[in-house]
Motif scaffolding. Sequence first.
Motif, PDB file in Angstrom:
ATOM      1  N   ALA A   1      -7.530   9.169  -3.816  1.00  0.00           N
ATOM      2  CA  ALA A   1      -7.237   7.733  -3.855  1.00  0.00           C
ATOM      3  C   ALA A   1      -6.070   7.391  -2.941  1.00  0.00           C
ATOM      4  O   ALA A   1      -6.082   6.368  -2.249  1.00  0.00           O
TER       5      ALA A   1
ATOM      6  N   LEU B   1       0.573   7.273  -6.479  1.00  0.00           N
ATOM      7  CA  LEU B   1      -0.576   8.157  -6.680  1.00  0.00           C
ATOM      8  C   LEU B   1      -0.219   9.612  -6.382  1.00  0.00           C
ATOM      9  O   LEU B   1      -0.688  10.534  -7.057  1.00  0.00           O
TER      10      LEU B   1
ATOM     11  N   LYS C   1      -8.408  13.723  -7.717  1.00  0.00           N
ATOM     12  CA  LYS C   1      -8.864  12.328  -7.686  1.00  0.00           C
ATOM     13  C   LYS C   1      -7.728  11.399  -7.256  1.00  0.00           C
ATOM     14  O   LYS C   1      -7.931  10.475  -6.457  1.00  0.00           O
ATOM     15  N   SER C   2      -6.518  11.651  -7.757  1.00  0.00           N
ATOM     16  CA  SER C   2      -5.369  10.822  -7.378  1.00  0.00           C
ATOM     17  C   SER C   2      -5.034  10.994  -5.903  1.00  0.00           C
ATOM     18  O   SER C   2      -4.705  10.027  -5.202  1.00  0.00           O
TER      19      SER C   2
ATOM     20  N   THR D   1       0.826  -1.207   0.000  1.00  0.00           N
ATOM     21  CA  THR D   1       0.000   0.000   0.000  1.00  0.00           C
ATOM     22  C   THR D   1       0.861   1.259   0.000  1.00  0.00           C
ATOM     23  O   THR D   1       0.539   2.254  -0.658  1.00  0.00           O
TER      24      THR D   1
ATOM     25  N   ARG E   1       1.961   1.963  -3.559  1.00  0.00           N
ATOM     26  CA  ARG E   1       0.851   2.418  -4.396  1.00  0.00           C
ATOM     27  C   ARG E   1       0.481   3.859  -4.071  1.00  0.00           C
ATOM     28  O   ARG E   1       0.207   4.663  -4.964  1.00  0.00           O
TER      29      ARG E   1
ATOM     30  N   ARG F   1      -7.352   7.509   0.594  1.00  0.00           N
ATOM     31  CA  ARG F   1      -8.195   6.348   0.886  1.00  0.00           C
ATOM     32  C   ARG F   1      -7.337   5.106   1.133  1.00  0.00           C
ATOM     33  O   ARG F   1      -7.619   4.304   2.021  1.00  0.00           O
ATOM     34  N   ALA F   2      -6.273   4.968   0.348  1.00  0.00           N
ATOM     35  CA  ALA F   2      -5.416   3.789   0.477  1.00  0.00           C
ATOM     36  C   ALA F   2      -4.508   3.872   1.697  1.00  0.00           C
ATOM     37  O   ALA F   2      -4.311   2.885   2.411  1.00  0.00           O
TER      38      ALA F   2
END
Length: 394
Positions: free
Chosen positions: A352, A330, A348-349, A323, A326, A355-356
């Motif tokens: 994300a 982002l 948006k990135s 995670t 990733r 959220r991750a």
Amino acid sequence: MPTLDDDHTGTRIKEQRRLARLSQRELANRIPYSYSLLNQVECGARPASADFVAAVARALRVDVTVLTGQPYVTQLHQDRLADLVRPIREALDLYDLGPDPAVTTRTAGQLIAAADILCGQVRATHLHSAAAALPDAITELTTAAWRAPSTALWQALASTYRTAHDIAVKLGYYDLSSVALDRMDWAAQRASDPCVAAVRQYMRALVYFREGEYSIGRRLIVSGHRVLGQAAETRESLTVAGQLHLGASVIAARAEDETAVATHIAEAKSLARRVGDASDVHWLSFGPTNVAMHRMSAAVEMRHYDDALKLAKKIKPPASMATSRRAHFLIDRARSEMELGHTEASLKSLVAARRAAPEQTRYHPGARETIRGLVHASRRTPEALGGMASWVGM
């Protein structure tokens, strides 16, 4: 549109510049960036990218954290993370005191497993959980390794020191991260493990990468390869070699050496073909996808944002990828999108990434600066962006 606070990287650059008795023009002449950009950063009209901050810090001879304002203490207290730092610092200071008669340790197998779990928690960006459990693990492993020295225990202790480094970096305590790397070297020597020693050199190189000392970072990468030469050629050693090349690629990108970037990416790609997905080796996330991500990151560092975004659109991180990796991808993508004026895509990135990996994203200076850039560029700040700005403490 919310009013941006005056406590940002640009104002800290201005303060340090004035303390150094330099005009904007004089400072601009000392960095590879324009006077116009420096002026815009200082007044808050443009975000301060990591490469820009590193260049200014080097020119002013101050630590990067002086300019970024790290650690972000207010948010750390809100998240109950600040109180976890001192116990880690104290545990790191036990290394040369021998066994503690007052400490009851778990079995060697349990301690080795615990060290690996901690690495996994950091990669999963569960920073609070890892930071809370880390001091006891270091304390027990220190005593266990002194009582009954073994390669496996010294390796596990080195792993916990690495975890301390990772947590300190993610929370912005760079002084503590340097102490942890020194301890990692101390344990790696006792384990006589060249792969662990090479991983430590890779991490040291990234410290100098953040500080803008690229020549030292490159020398550390060379040193890592030299140390690794003492190991037999195995999947482990090939993976570490590949990660060293990836580290070298982003350092070369910051140094604007495109030829070196291409060479290191090619070497890493070749090694990735041989080992495949080696994310299980030292929790390095090494493999074909990570090579592609570093190629994109190198383009970002060279400010080739069009190329970076084209590369990013081709990357589909597998669910098995850590995670933390990733989320970093982002955040890099969000920066490219912001620089190209794709504000909705950039937000948006970032959403994300949050959220991750909420803890990692909140304390990432790159995410913070990208949010600042988006807020400044927005005539009417979307509710989601205003929420992100408030969340990171702007």
